[in-house]
Scaffold this motif. Structure first.
Motif, PDB file in Angstrom:
ATOM      1  N   UNK A 129      42.020  61.483  47.472  1.00 21.35           N
ATOM      2  CA  UNK A 129      41.505  60.403  46.706  1.00 21.35           C
ATOM      3  C   UNK A 129      40.164  60.842  45.947  1.00 21.35           C
ATOM      4  N   UNK A 130      40.318  60.729  44.609  1.00 21.55           N
ATOM      5  CA  UNK A 130      39.138  61.383  43.465  1.00 21.55           C
ATOM      6  C   UNK A 130      38.770  60.227  42.637  1.00 21.55           C
ATOM      7  N   UNK A 131      37.619  60.431  42.108  1.00 20.79           N
ATOM      8  CA  UNK A 131      37.152  59.571  41.084  1.00 20.79           C
ATOM      9  C   UNK A 131      38.031  59.572  39.897  1.00 20.79           C
ATOM     10  N   UNK A 132      38.333  58.426  39.403  1.00 15.91           N
ATOM     11  CA  UNK A 132      39.164  58.534  38.104  1.00 15.91           C
ATOM     12  C   UNK A 132      39.072  57.448  37.360  1.00 15.91           C
ATOM     13  N   UNK A 133      39.764  57.330  36.253  1.00 14.82           N
ATOM     14  CA  UNK A 133      39.564  56.256  35.308  1.00 14.82           C
ATOM     15  C   UNK A 133      40.101  55.100  35.713  1.00 14.82           C
ATOM     16  N   UNK A 134      39.448  54.357  36.439  1.00 13.00           N
ATOM     17  CA  UNK A 134      40.080  53.044  37.029  1.00 13.00           C
ATOM     18  C   UNK A 134      38.902  51.947  36.449  1.00 13.00           C
ATOM     19  N   UNK A 135      39.074  50.980  37.255  1.00 15.13           N
ATOM     20  CA  UNK A 135      38.438  49.790  36.939  1.00 15.13           C
ATOM     21  C   UNK A 135      36.973  49.907  37.209  1.00 15.13           C
ATOM     22  N   UNK A 136      36.194  49.493  36.115  1.00 15.52           N
ATOM     23  CA  UNK A 136      34.765  49.514  36.345  1.00 15.52           C
ATOM     24  C   UNK A 136      34.034  48.720  37.604  1.00 15.52           C
ATOM     25  N   UNK A 137      33.019  49.007  38.133  1.00 19.47           N
ATOM     26  CA  UNK A 137      32.249  48.160  39.077  1.00 19.47           C
ATOM     27  C   UNK A 137      32.143  46.748  38.980  1.00 19.47           C
ATOM     28  N   UNK A 138      31.841  46.394  37.889  1.00 23.00           N
ATOM     29  CA  UNK A 138      31.425  45.078  37.517  1.00 23.00           C
ATOM     30  C   UNK A 138      32.832  44.192  37.462  1.00 23.00           C
ATOM     31  N   UNK A 139      33.850  44.785  37.072  1.00 23.24           N
ATOM     32  CA  UNK A 139      35.247  44.100  37.318  1.00 23.24           C
ATOM     33  C   UNK A 139      35.754  44.029  38.629  1.00 23.24           C
ATOM     34  N   UNK A 140      35.361  45.217  39.431  1.00 26.08           N
ATOM     35  CA  UNK A 140      35.876  44.890  40.828  1.00 26.08           C
ATOM     36  C   UNK A 140      35.089  43.993  41.427  1.00 26.08           C
ATOM     37  N   UNK A 141      33.924  43.736  41.141  1.00 26.63           N
ATOM     38  CA  UNK A 141      32.913  42.794  42.102  1.00 26.63           C
ATOM     39  C   UNK A 141      33.378  41.407  41.483  1.00 26.63           C
ATOM     40  N   UNK A 142      33.677  41.208  40.063  1.00 31.91           N
ATOM     41  CA  UNK A 142      34.390  39.943  39.858  1.00 31.91           C
ATOM     42  C   UNK A 142      35.570  39.475  40.336  1.00 31.91           C
ATOM     43  N   UNK A 143      36.490  40.514  40.572  1.00 32.91           N
ATOM     44  CA  UNK A 143      37.767  40.455  41.050  1.00 32.91           C
ATOM     45  C   UNK A 143      37.438  39.961  42.804  1.00 32.91           C
ATOM     46  N   UNK A 144      36.740  40.568  43.283  1.00 32.19           N
ATOM     47  CA  UNK A 144      36.400  40.336  44.591  1.00 32.19           C
ATOM     48  C   UNK A 144      35.509  38.834  44.949  1.00 32.19           C
ATOM     49  N   UNK A 145      34.823  38.503  44.036  1.00 33.84           N
ATOM     50  CA  UNK A 145      34.335  37.264  43.805  1.00 33.84           C
ATOM     51  C   UNK A 145      35.427  36.126  43.691  1.00 33.84           C
ATOM     52  N   UNK A 146      36.530  36.379  42.740  1.00 35.88           N
ATOM     53  CA  UNK A 146      37.372  35.411  42.836  1.00 35.88           C
ATOM     54  C   UNK A 146      38.519  35.564  44.092  1.00 35.88           C
ATOM     55  N   UNK A 147      38.606  36.352  44.572  1.00 35.76           N
ATOM     56  CA  UNK A 147      39.150  36.401  46.041  1.00 35.76           C
ATOM     57  C   UNK A 147      38.552  35.654  46.920  1.00 35.76           C
ATOM     58  N   UNK A 148      37.304  35.584  46.984  1.00 31.21           N
ATOM     59  CA  UNK A 148      36.628  35.020  48.087  1.00 31.21           C
ATOM     60  C   UNK A 148      36.604  33.630  47.701  1.00 31.21           C
ATOM     61  N   UNK A 149      36.605  33.137  46.535  1.00 32.27           N
ATOM     62  CA  UNK A 149      36.622  31.748  46.056  1.00 32.27           C
ATOM     63  C   UNK A 149      37.931  31.320  46.389  1.00 32.27           C
ATOM     64  N   UNK A 150      38.851  31.868  46.117  1.00 29.56           N
ATOM     65  CA  UNK A 150      40.399  31.812  46.418  1.00 29.56           C
ATOM     66  C   UNK A 150      40.573  31.294  47.869  1.00 29.56           C
ATOM     67  N   UNK A 151      39.991  32.211  48.724  1.00 35.04           N
ATOM     68  CA  UNK A 151      40.132  32.029  50.145  1.00 35.04           C
ATOM     69  C   UNK A 151      39.208  30.861  50.801  1.00 35.04           C
ATOM     70  N   UNK A 152      38.012  30.673  50.139  1.00 32.14           N
ATOM     71  CA  UNK A 152      37.178  29.342  50.330  1.00 32.14           C
ATOM     72  C   UNK A 152      37.909  27.998  50.035  1.00 32.14           C
ATOM     73  N   UNK A 153      38.595  28.114  49.052  1.00 33.31           N
ATOM     74  CA  UNK A 153      39.411  27.060  48.739  1.00 33.31           C
ATOM     75  C   UNK A 153      40.549  26.667  49.598  1.00 33.31           C
ATOM     76  N   UNK A 154      41.109  27.891  50.035  1.00 33.85           N
ATOM     77  CA  UNK A 154      42.408  27.494  50.918  1.00 33.85           C
ATOM     78  C   UNK A 154      41.626  26.807  52.257  1.00 33.85           C
ATOM     79  N   UNK A 155      40.715  27.608  52.657  1.00 32.50           N
ATOM     80  CA  UNK A 155      40.045  27.265  54.000  1.00 32.50           C
ATOM     81  C   UNK A 155      39.728  25.764  53.773  1.00 32.50           C
ATOM     82  N   UNK A 156      39.142  25.331  52.713  1.00 32.41           N
ATOM     83  CA  UNK A 156      38.799  23.827  52.741  1.00 32.41           C
ATOM     84  C   UNK A 156      40.023  22.871  52.667  1.00 32.41           C
TER      85      UNK A 156
END
Length: 235
Positions: A129-156
């Motif tokens: 695995x090497x560094x590549x032209x992938x998603x920026x770090x800010x977008x990854x953090x946003x994606x993880x935040x959305x996943x955490x919110x989805x998991x939290x809604x499911x638990x609720x």
């Protein structure tokens, strides 16, 4: 508006008196008259006298040397300070090279979830695995935040359903509490009665009467009784 060259020489010399050497040099190239005034000996004599007075005034108010040297300040650096800085940077470079040689691989960081895999790519040639032209770090953090919110809604939602089931069960059991208490008290009474019967078995009344009769006959079946000072004594 009148032109600058229309002013008398005295006013022009007074204006040139406040200019620096570089500005006087540029002014002397503008016209023949300003060139003559810029190189006037009287003007430079006055400038020199003003500079000497200014230097004598500022020298008495200059800060001490120790306040300009490290560690207080870095305005004045001696040769020792320069050598110490070079040595410090050399040690930092050596330590950084050693740390970089011991750093873990990119695949290890991705598997440990330290680096997002979306920012890397798989190299088919090396198989790593090497560094590549992938998603920026800010977008990854946003994606993880959305996943955490989805998991939290499911638990609720799951907790709300669980709480609703518990409330329904408690509501159903609320009407039969009296029956449960009555059954429990009945069981306790029956158990206490059995335990008492096992320890102290009940005898018929006829057996009790005959037993008392035999006891008193045994007490009175001796030679007799005599009266003493302390009461009746059986013999």
């Amino acid at each position: 508006m009148s032109s600058l060259l229309e002013l008398p020489d005295e006013l022009l010399l007074r204006a040139l008196y406040f200019l620096d050497i570089q500005e006087l040099f540029l002014t002397s190239r503008s016209s023949h008259r300003l060139r003559i005034l810029s190189f006037d000996p009287l003007l430079h004599r006055l400038r020199l006298r003003y500079s000497q007075a200014r230097v004598n005034y500022l020298l008495r108010r200059r800060p001490p040397l120790y306040s300009l040297q490290p560690p207080v300040s870095t305005i004045y650096l001696t040769r020792t300070h320069v050598a110490a800085r070079r040595l410090h940077w050399s040690l930092v470079c050596i330590r950084l090279n050693r740390s970089l040689s011991r750093r873990p691989k990119l695949s290890t960081l991705v598997s440990a979830n330290i680096l997002p895999k979306e920012c890397c790519r798989y190299d088919r040639r090396s198989g790593e695995i090497i560094w590549g032209q992938g998603v920026a770090g800010a977008l990854v953090e946003r994606k993880r935040r959305v996943e955490r919110e989805h998991l939290r809604d499911g638990l609720r939602v799951w907790l709300e359903r669980k709480a609703a089931k518990i409330r329904a069960r408690q509501k159903d059991a609320a009407g039969g509490v009296g029956v449960l208490v009555w059954r429990f008290s009945r069981k306790v009474k029956i158990g206490d009665g059995r335990r008492t019967a096992d320890v102290w078995p009940e005898k018929p009344k006829k057996d009790l009467v005959s037993g008392l009769k035999r006891f008193w006959e045994g007490m009175g079946g001796g030679t007799g009784a005599r009266k003493t000072s302390q009461g009746m004594e059986y013999v």
